[in-house]
Motif scaffolding. Structure first.
Motif, PDB file in Angstrom:
ATOM      1  N   VAL A  39      48.640  33.688  72.454  1.00  0.00           N
ATOM      2  CA  VAL A  39      47.841  33.557  73.682  1.00  0.00           C
ATOM      3  C   VAL A  39      48.058  32.180  74.310  1.00  0.00           C
ATOM      4  O   VAL A  39      48.225  32.061  75.525  1.00  0.00           O
ATOM      5  CB  VAL A  39      46.347  33.816  73.391  1.00  0.00           C
ATOM      6  N   ARG A  40      48.090  31.145  73.496  1.00  0.00           N
ATOM      7  CA  ARG A  40      48.307  29.791  74.016  1.00  0.00           C
ATOM      8  C   ARG A  40      49.681  29.662  74.672  1.00  0.00           C
ATOM      9  O   ARG A  40      49.822  29.015  75.713  1.00  0.00           O
ATOM     10  CB  ARG A  40      48.140  28.763  72.910  1.00  0.00           C
ATOM     11  N   LEU A  41      50.693  30.266  74.064  1.00  0.00           N
ATOM     12  CA  LEU A  41      52.022  30.251  74.676  1.00  0.00           C
ATOM     13  C   LEU A  41      51.996  30.946  76.034  1.00  0.00           C
ATOM     14  O   LEU A  41      52.505  30.402  77.028  1.00  0.00           O
ATOM     15  CB  LEU A  41      53.042  30.946  73.773  1.00  0.00           C
ATOM     16  N   ARG A  42      51.431  32.141  76.058  1.00  0.00           N
ATOM     17  CA  ARG A  42      51.376  32.904  77.311  1.00  0.00           C
ATOM     18  C   ARG A  42      50.623  32.135  78.381  1.00  0.00           C
ATOM     19  O   ARG A  42      51.044  32.087  79.535  1.00  0.00           O
ATOM     20  CB  ARG A  42      50.738  34.276  77.079  1.00  0.00           C
ATOM     21  N   THR A  43      49.516  31.502  78.012  1.00  0.00           N
ATOM     22  CA  THR A  43      48.711  30.724  78.952  1.00  0.00           C
ATOM     23  C   THR A  43      49.505  29.541  79.513  1.00  0.00           C
ATOM     24  O   THR A  43      49.329  29.166  80.669  1.00  0.00           O
ATOM     25  CB  THR A  43      47.420  30.226  78.265  1.00  0.00           C
ATOM     26  N   SER A  44      50.396  28.991  78.703  1.00  0.00           N
ATOM     27  CA  SER A  44      51.206  27.852  79.152  1.00  0.00           C
ATOM     28  C   SER A  44      52.399  28.286  80.005  1.00  0.00           C
ATOM     29  O   SER A  44      53.154  27.445  80.481  1.00  0.00           O
ATOM     30  CB  SER A  44      51.701  27.043  77.950  1.00  0.00           C
ATOM     31  N   GLY A  45      52.592  29.604  80.153  1.00  0.00           N
ATOM     32  CA  GLY A  45      53.690  30.105  80.976  1.00  0.00           C
ATOM     33  C   GLY A  45      54.913  30.565  80.208  1.00  0.00           C
ATOM     34  O   GLY A  45      55.924  30.922  80.808  1.00  0.00           O
TER      35      GLY A  45
END
Length: 178
Positions: A39-45
């Motif tokens: 989720v953190r990766l996806r949130t960072s783009g």
């Protein structure tokens, strides 16, 4: 900058165990902290993709739960699929990280700009990567790999910003004064 984080599932996102009941049903255990890393990766783009050698409804469900739109189940040769995804996204190999644990992951690990092995990966896999997690597959290895990518991306962004004369926390006016 890593823009695609692709990973094997069984043995990487899970501990490699599959529970089967003899009636066609199977269960897999997923680590919640690994999910937060995704989720953190996806949130960072950063785009995330699952590439699994086995077909599994549990893998598809986990991908959907995490908002991972690129989940390819039952693929024996992962590299052509990884190359196709990178091509669709307009990415070069150096913009791709791949996480794996077994010999069928080696072509993707070698092709990717950042090959990552989980701690309990096969020795021949570990010899073909740039980073090995301290955590085992299914027990926080994907979270650790995700944090490593986030760190590398932040460091690269800071280097680019510094080269452009942008200082973290500065207003555009302050940057011009420096």
């Amino acid at each position: 900058m890593i823009r695609l984080f692709a990973l094997d599932v069984d043995g990487t996102l899970t501990d490699g165990g599959v529970w089967m009941d003899g009636c066609g049903n199977e269960w897999k255990r997923f680590d919640i902290q690994d999910g937060m890393g995704i989720v953190r990766l996806r949130t960072s783009g950063v785009e995330v993709a699952f590439l699994s050698g086995r077909h599994s409804a549990a893998t598809a469900q986990r991908a959907a739960d995490l908002g991972v739109k690129r989940c390819v189940n039952g693929v024996l040769e992962k590299l052509p699929v990884l190359c196709r995804i990178a091509d669709e996204l307009g990415l070069a190999p150096e913009e791709v990280a791949f996480v794996g644990d077994d010999v069928n992951d080696i072509p993707c690990l070698r092709w990717s700009g950042l090959g990552i092995a989980v701690a309990n990966a096969r020795p021949e896999v570990k010899r073909n990567v740039r980073f090995v997690t301290s955590a085992a597959g299914g027990f926080g290895a994907v979270r650790e790999a995700a944090e490593h990518v986030l760190f590398l991306n932040a460091r690269e962004k800071d280097a680019v910003d510094s080269a452009d004369g942008i200082h973290a926390g500065s207003t555009p006016e302050e940057t011009e004064e420096r």
